[in-house]
Design a protein around this motif. Structure first.
Motif, PDB file in Angstrom:
ATOM      1  N   LEU A   2       0.822  -1.208   0.000  1.00 57.19           N
ATOM      2  CA  LEU A   2       0.000   0.000   0.000  1.00 57.19           C
ATOM      3  C   LEU A   2       0.863   1.267   0.000  1.00 57.19           C
ATOM      4  CD1 LEU A   2      -2.777   1.285   0.052  1.00 57.19           C
ATOM      5  CD2 LEU A   2      -2.772   1.051   2.551  1.00 57.19           C
ATOM      6  N   LYS A  52      -0.574  -1.650  12.846  1.00 57.81           N
ATOM      7  CA  LYS A  52      -1.144  -0.865  13.945  1.00 57.81           C
ATOM      8  C   LYS A  52      -0.173  -0.582  15.088  1.00 57.81           C
ATOM      9  CE  LYS A  52      -4.330  -3.177  16.267  1.00 57.81           C
ATOM     10  NZ  LYS A  52      -5.676  -3.646  16.655  1.00 57.81           N
ATOM     11  N   TRP A 103      -1.849  11.186   7.724  1.00 59.65           N
ATOM     12  CA  TRP A 103      -2.806  10.450   6.892  1.00 59.65           C
ATOM     13  C   TRP A 103      -2.616   8.984   7.250  1.00 59.65           C
ATOM     14  CZ3 TRP A 103      -2.739   9.886   0.829  1.00 59.65           C
ATOM     15  CH2 TRP A 103      -4.051   9.648   0.376  1.00 59.65           C
ATOM     16  N   PHE A 160      -3.370   5.041   7.540  1.00 57.01           N
ATOM     17  CA  PHE A 160      -3.973   3.836   6.966  1.00 57.01           C
ATOM     18  C   PHE A 160      -3.874   2.638   7.914  1.00 57.01           C
ATOM     19  CE2 PHE A 160      -4.832   4.929   2.475  1.00 57.01           C
ATOM     20  CZ  PHE A 160      -4.235   6.181   2.423  1.00 57.01           C
ATOM     21  N   TYR A 212      -4.650   0.213  11.103  1.00 53.00           N
ATOM     22  CA  TYR A 212      -5.963  -0.218  11.612  1.00 53.00           C
ATOM     23  C   TYR A 212      -6.181   0.256  13.057  1.00 53.00           C
ATOM     24  CZ  TYR A 212      -9.898  -3.510  12.171  1.00 53.00           C
ATOM     25  OH  TYR A 212     -11.135  -4.073  12.392  1.00 53.00           O
ATOM     26  N   GLU A 247      -6.311  12.134   9.521  1.00 50.62           N
ATOM     27  CA  GLU A 247      -7.339  11.608   8.623  1.00 50.62           C
ATOM     28  C   GLU A 247      -7.130  10.112   8.516  1.00 50.62           C
ATOM     29  OE1 GLU A 247     -10.089  14.411   7.601  1.00 50.62           O
ATOM     30  OE2 GLU A 247     -10.002  12.454   6.624  1.00 50.62           O
ATOM     31  N   ASN A 248      -8.137   9.369   8.954  1.00 52.47           N
ATOM     32  CA  ASN A 248      -8.030   7.914   8.908  1.00 52.47           C
ATOM     33  C   ASN A 248      -8.636   7.359   7.626  1.00 52.47           C
ATOM     34  OD1 ASN A 248      -6.946   7.312  11.617  1.00 52.47           O
ATOM     35  ND2 ASN A 248      -8.868   8.240  12.337  1.00 52.47           N
ATOM     36  N   VAL A 249      -7.941   6.427   7.006  1.00 54.54           N
ATOM     37  CA  VAL A 249      -8.527   5.638   5.915  1.00 54.54           C
ATOM     38  C   VAL A 249      -8.492   4.187   6.358  1.00 54.54           C
ATOM     39  CG1 VAL A 249      -8.392   4.950   3.500  1.00 54.54           C
ATOM     40  CG2 VAL A 249      -7.677   7.253   4.174  1.00 54.54           C
ATOM     41  N   HIS A 250      -9.661   3.671   6.727  1.00 60.92           N
ATOM     42  CA  HIS A 250      -9.709   2.287   7.176  1.00 60.92           C
ATOM     43  C   HIS A 250     -10.369   1.451   6.083  1.00 60.92           C
ATOM     44  CE1 HIS A 250      -8.158   3.411  10.974  1.00 60.92           C
ATOM     45  NE2 HIS A 250      -9.220   4.047  11.388  1.00 60.92           N
ATOM     46  N   LEU A 251      -9.541   0.874   5.224  1.00 60.89           N
ATOM     47  CA  LEU A 251     -10.073   0.087   4.107  1.00 60.89           C
ATOM     48  C   LEU A 251     -10.930  -1.065   4.615  1.00 60.89           C
ATOM     49  CD1 LEU A 251      -6.986  -0.002   1.720  1.00 60.89           C
ATOM     50  CD2 LEU A 251      -8.918   1.567   1.721  1.00 60.89           C
TER      51      LEU A 251
END
Lengths: 215, 215
Positions: free
Chosen positions: B94, B155, B174, B176, B178, B192-196
């Motif tokens: 990623l 994490k 930013w 990513f 968990y 800013e969280n991006v939790h796929l």
């Protein structure tokens, strides 16, 4: 269970509950009150009670929540106990990154096919899976049971491919292309959009706002 | 501009306006009413007017919105006209995918460093950028002007690395990984969280809900 009535906002919060409860479990916490969970997650205790009441509650007066039970129940609600088959269309860097991730939904997602439009990658492999041409999609979808399609390809290709997917029975699309696809698809098709650019723009907005306020 | 008063919900919708206005511009549309934009975006016209009024309005009675002007103004608000420097920590699949993406925020994001904890990748390159050890972070952040750090690592490492970043002046992350990082960081750090995984769980929830209702 009457899932139809659950609001999108509640659904969007369920994975977060699942995550926090998993962390609590890992740290050895067996039970927790809605007040404690509220402090941890920075949402109100009444919100937590309301959210969970949508599914029957799970808490006991004077005891709080049993962490493992609540996490397992939320996991069931989220469909983590069912296997789902998934194909990825677009095997650029992001598509490959997703294809290489093993533990989506606690391992209940199986990647059964990879597709691309670029001649030069068709026939090569990611892990053990061969990359096929998108032209093979209709036949592949007829011969295989596929529930979820991931779109990791440019916006304009995404619209056309989404149409083909839906025509061939796909009912759930995990969309990373820079479009919402909402004009193109029937309303009963489930689309979850992940717009990485939108997230980064929110970050730079907030940076910008802090700078302006600091002047 | 009093950015401080703008709600998070409004901010989260701005990138979507920006995207739709860009599509309109590409298709040759020069002006649009809030009613037409409302139909296209599937939000109410009054919501659109309210959202944009936070920034001064931009519309003209009886004319609607000038598409290019509105898009450019929203772009400015989102910070797209400013250059931002970014480092990526965690160069797995990623992290590499993000490092290879060229056009974040319309090209205004510059990736100035890559970092990893894994000995075997330190010293190798992604594009022209060498991967450094996370141990070099404090010195690197002292010698370089970095605004944004991307966390694409597991994490547990993420929490520790986030602490080091913040101690060394990073104010925007930013994320990513968990985890929300919200327990670990000062309140003025922008995350800013991006939790796929969360997004995919919402998708399988909805699949599951449809199946239950169909029985």
């Amino acid at each position: 269970m009457r899932n139809r009535e659950i609001s999108k906002a509640v659904i969007s919060r369920l994975p977060r509950y699942y995550r926090y409860l998993g962390d609590l479990l890992n740290s050895g916490t067996e039970r927790i009150s809605s007040g404690e969970l509220s402090q941890l997650m920075k949402v109100t205790a009444s919100q937590i009670r309301q959210d969970l009441n949508n599914f029957g509650g799970f808490g006991q007066q004077g005891y709080g929540y049993n962490v493992r039970y609540l996490r397992d129940e939320i996991g069931k609600i989220l469909g983590l106990e069912q296997n789902h088959s998934m194909i990825i269309i677009g095997t650029g860097h992001l598509g490959k990154a997703l294809a290489n991730y093993e533990n989506f939904n606690r391992g209940s997602i199986r990647i059964v096919g990879l597709f691309d439009v670029r001649e030069e990658v068709i026939g090569t492999k990611v892990r053990q899976t061969e990359i096929r041409s998108v032209n093979e999609l209709p036949v592949f979808l007829k011969e295989n049971d596929v529930e979820i399609a991931v779109l990791t390809l440019p916006k304009n290709n995404a619209k056309e491919v989404a149409r083909i997917l839906v025509e061939n029975g796909i009912r759930a699309i995990w969309n990373f292309a820079y479009t919402d696809l909402n004009l193109e698809l029937p309303e009963d098709v489930i689309v979850e959009n992940v717009h990485l650019s939108d997230s980064l723009m929110q970050l730079t907005y907030r940076l910008h706002a802090v700078e302006n306020n600091g002047q």
